[in-house]
Design a protein around this motif. Structure first.
Motif, mmCIF file in Angstrom:
data_model
loop_
_atom_site.group_PDB
_atom_site.id
_atom_site.type_symbol
_atom_site.label_atom_id
_atom_site.label_comp_id
_atom_site.label_asym_id
_atom_site.label_seq_id
_atom_site.Cartn_x
_atom_site.Cartn_y
_atom_site.Cartn_z
ATOM 1 N N GLU A 42 0.815 -1.223 0.000
ATOM 2 C CA GLU A 42 0.000 0.000 0.000
ATOM 3 C C GLU A 42 0.847 1.272 0.000
ATOM 4 O OE1 GLU A 42 -3.424 1.515 -0.812
ATOM 5 O OE2 GLU A 42 -3.244 -0.625 -0.432
ATOM 6 N N ASP A 43 1.957 1.295 0.758
ATOM 7 C CA ASP A 43 2.782 2.504 0.801
ATOM 8 C C ASP A 43 3.472 2.758 -0.538
ATOM 9 O OD1 ASP A 43 4.363 0.221 1.244
ATOM 10 O OD2 ASP A 43 5.923 1.387 2.240
ATOM 11 N N VAL A 44 3.859 1.694 -1.235
ATOM 12 C CA VAL A 44 4.482 1.844 -2.553
ATOM 13 C C VAL A 44 3.455 2.379 -3.555
ATOM 14 C CG1 VAL A 44 5.616 0.621 -4.459
ATOM 15 C CG2 VAL A 44 6.194 0.064 -2.102
ATOM 16 N N LYS A 45 2.208 1.907 -3.452
ATOM 17 C CA LYS A 45 1.149 2.388 -4.345
ATOM 18 C C LYS A 45 0.954 3.890 -4.186
ATOM 19 C CE LYS A 45 -1.678 -1.815 -4.347
ATOM 20 N NZ LYS A 45 -2.988 -2.361 -4.022
ATOM 21 N N GLN A 46 0.906 4.354 -2.954
ATOM 22 C CA GLN A 46 0.698 5.782 -2.705
ATOM 23 C C GLN A 46 1.853 6.616 -3.243
ATOM 24 O OE1 GLN A 46 0.086 5.966 1.516
ATOM 25 N NE2 GLN A 46 -2.040 5.262 1.380
ATOM 26 N N ARG A 47 3.087 6.165 -3.011
ATOM 27 C CA ARG A 47 4.245 6.916 -3.514
ATOM 28 C C ARG A 47 4.300 6.876 -5.035
ATOM 29 N NH1 ARG A 47 6.920 4.728 1.168
ATOM 30 N NH2 ARG A 47 7.742 3.002 -0.044
ATOM 31 N N LEU A 48 3.907 5.752 -5.642
ATOM 32 C CA LEU A 48 3.925 5.630 -7.101
ATOM 33 C C LEU A 48 2.929 6.592 -7.746
ATOM 34 C CD1 LEU A 48 4.958 4.238 -9.641
ATOM 35 C CD2 LEU A 48 3.311 2.422 -9.251
ATOM 36 N N ILE A 49 1.736 6.684 -7.194
ATOM 37 C CA ILE A 49 0.735 7.599 -7.756
ATOM 38 C C ILE A 49 1.188 9.043 -7.582
ATOM 39 C CG2 ILE A 49 -1.628 8.460 -7.420
ATOM 40 C CD1 ILE A 49 -2.511 5.570 -7.110
ATOM 41 N N ALA A 50 1.828 9.344 -6.453
ATOM 42 C CA ALA A 50 2.340 10.705 -6.239
ATOM 43 C C ALA A 50 3.467 11.020 -7.219
ATOM 44 C CB ALA A 50 2.828 10.855 -4.804
ATOM 45 N N LEU A 51 4.348 10.039 -7.465
ATOM 46 C CA LEU A 51 5.452 10.239 -8.417
ATOM 47 C C LEU A 51 4.942 10.392 -9.849
ATOM 48 C CD1 LEU A 51 8.283 7.738 -7.436
ATOM 49 C CD2 LEU A 51 8.535 10.163 -7.806
ATOM 50 N N ALA A 52 3.899 9.644 -10.184
ATOM 51 C CA ALA A 52 3.384 9.653 -11.553
ATOM 52 C C ALA A 52 2.778 11.002 -11.918
ATOM 53 C CB ALA A 52 2.354 8.547 -11.734
ATOM 54 N N GLY A 53 2.180 11.676 -10.966
ATOM 55 C CA GLY A 53 1.600 12.996 -11.230
ATOM 56 C C GLY A 53 0.480 12.920 -12.239
ATOM 57 N N SER A 54 0.627 13.663 -13.334
ATOM 58 C CA SER A 54 -0.434 13.730 -14.352
ATOM 59 C C SER A 54 -0.525 12.462 -15.194
ATOM 60 C CB SER A 54 -0.204 14.929 -15.260
ATOM 61 O OG SER A 54 1.001 14.781 -15.969
ATOM 62 N N ARG A 55 0.428 11.564 -15.061
ATOM 63 C CA ARG A 55 0.377 10.303 -15.806
ATOM 64 C C ARG A 55 -0.547 9.295 -15.145
ATOM 65 N NH1 ARG A 55 6.796 9.705 -16.127
ATOM 66 N NH2 ARG A 55 6.441 10.402 -14.002
ATOM 67 N N ALA A 56 -1.030 9.597 -13.948
ATOM 68 C CA ALA A 56 -1.968 8.723 -13.246
ATOM 69 C C ALA A 56 -3.376 9.305 -13.352
ATOM 70 C CB ALA A 56 -1.574 8.581 -11.787
ATOM 71 N N ALA A 108 10.572 -0.123 -19.374
ATOM 72 C CA ALA A 108 11.721 0.338 -18.593
ATOM 73 C C ALA A 108 11.350 1.560 -17.763
ATOM 74 C CB ALA A 108 12.888 0.668 -19.529
ATOM 75 N N ARG A 109 10.538 2.455 -18.319
ATOM 76 C CA ARG A 109 10.103 3.635 -17.578
ATOM 77 C C ARG A 109 9.192 3.243 -16.417
ATOM 78 N NH1 ARG A 109 8.160 6.843 -22.538
ATOM 79 N NH2 ARG A 109 6.563 7.524 -21.111
ATOM 80 N N LEU A 110 8.329 2.242 -16.641
ATOM 81 C CA LEU A 110 7.453 1.759 -15.569
ATOM 82 C C LEU A 110 8.284 1.156 -14.438
ATOM 83 C CD1 LEU A 110 4.595 1.020 -14.464
ATOM 84 C CD2 LEU A 110 4.876 -1.156 -15.635
ATOM 85 N N VAL A 111 9.236 0.309 -14.775
ATOM 86 C CA VAL A 111 10.088 -0.329 -13.772
ATOM 87 C C VAL A 111 10.859 0.734 -12.991
ATOM 88 C CG1 VAL A 111 12.129 -1.799 -13.481
ATOM 89 C CG2 VAL A 111 10.273 -2.532 -14.969
ATOM 90 N N ASP A 112 11.364 1.749 -13.689
ATOM 91 C CA ASP A 112 12.108 2.824 -13.028
ATOM 92 C C ASP A 112 11.216 3.587 -12.050
ATOM 93 O OD1 ASP A 112 14.468 4.411 -12.641
ATOM 94 O OD2 ASP A 112 13.473 5.994 -13.798
ATOM 95 N N LEU A 113 9.992 3.887 -12.456
ATOM 96 C CA LEU A 113 9.059 4.595 -11.577
ATOM 97 C C LEU A 113 8.737 3.770 -10.331
ATOM 98 C CD1 LEU A 113 6.352 6.310 -13.812
ATOM 99 C CD2 LEU A 113 7.652 7.365 -11.998
ATOM 100 N N ILE A 114 8.500 2.474 -10.519
ATOM 101 C CA ILE A 114 8.170 1.615 -9.377
ATOM 102 C C ILE A 114 9.377 1.489 -8.448
ATOM 103 C CG2 ILE A 114 7.426 -0.679 -8.651
ATOM 104 C CD1 ILE A 114 5.843 -0.881 -11.258
ATOM 105 N N ARG A 115 10.591 1.417 -9.006
ATOM 106 C CA ARG A 115 11.794 1.366 -8.172
ATOM 107 C C ARG A 115 11.926 2.621 -7.317
ATOM 108 N NH1 ARG A 115 15.481 -1.112 -12.512
ATOM 109 N NH2 ARG A 115 15.262 -3.306 -12.009
ATOM 110 N N GLN A 116 11.665 3.775 -7.928
ATOM 111 C CA GLN A 116 11.722 5.026 -7.161
ATOM 112 C C GLN A 116 10.679 5.027 -6.048
ATOM 113 O OE1 GLN A 116 11.557 8.584 -9.565
ATOM 114 N NE2 GLN A 116 12.823 7.651 -11.139
ATOM 115 N N ALA A 117 9.479 4.524 -6.363
ATOM 116 C CA ALA A 117 8.409 4.494 -5.363
ATOM 117 C C ALA A 117 8.698 3.475 -4.261
ATOM 118 C CB ALA A 117 7.074 4.174 -6.030
#
Length: 143
Positions: free
Chosen positions: A54-68, A93-102
């Motif tokens: 759940e915490d990764v999901k929240q950070r991922l949506i925040a990182l994605a910004g307008s892409r979510a 590769a961009r998806l994997v990078d975003l999830i790694r950051q989150a």
């Protein structure tokens, strides 16, 4: 059987959680652009993903910004290459990078207090500065 896509050693997502759609790319390219669907749209439903905590999901949506989207779906669009397969790899590769950051948990900030010596130093500087400024005023005559 869906193959898991490894993000970190402890985190992976199934490839069937990712939806792909081929669309026509925009921009220059002549007839090739007009007749082939080389651009790729990747959709990953972050909110409904059973693979992410759940915490990764929240950070991922925040990182994605307008892409979510409002529903929690991450949409990535790749059209840099003339090849659909290369665009798929780029989007993945961009998806994997975003999830790694989150997945990286930010370090919690611990508030600190100024030391006694730093408080004294600050007050001494203020006193010195006040003395300099008081000397700039109109001279007071002792009449």
């Amino acid at each position: 059987m869906p193959t898991p896509l490894e993000i970190t050693p402890s985190l992976s997502i199934d490839e069937d959680e990712i939806a792909w759609r081929a669309v026509r790319a925009s921009g220059p390219g002549g007839q090739h652009v007009n007749k082939t669907s080389t651009a790729v749209e990747l959709r990953f439903d972050v909110a409904a993903s059973p693979s992410l905590p759940e915490d990764v999901k929240q950070r991922l949506i925040a990182l994605a910004g307008s892409r979510a989207t409002q529903e929690g779906v991450l949409v990535l669009f790749a059209q840099n290459s003339r090849s659909q397969e290369m665009n798929r790899q780029d989007a993945l590769a961009r998806l994997v990078d975003l999830i790694r950051q989150a997945a990286h948990r930010p370090k919690a900030r611990r508030p600190t207090r100024p030391t006694y010596a730093s408080k004294l130093k600050r007050l001494e500087g203020k006193t010195r500065r006040a003395g300099v400024k008081s000397m700039r005023g109109r001279p007071r005559g002792e009449d």
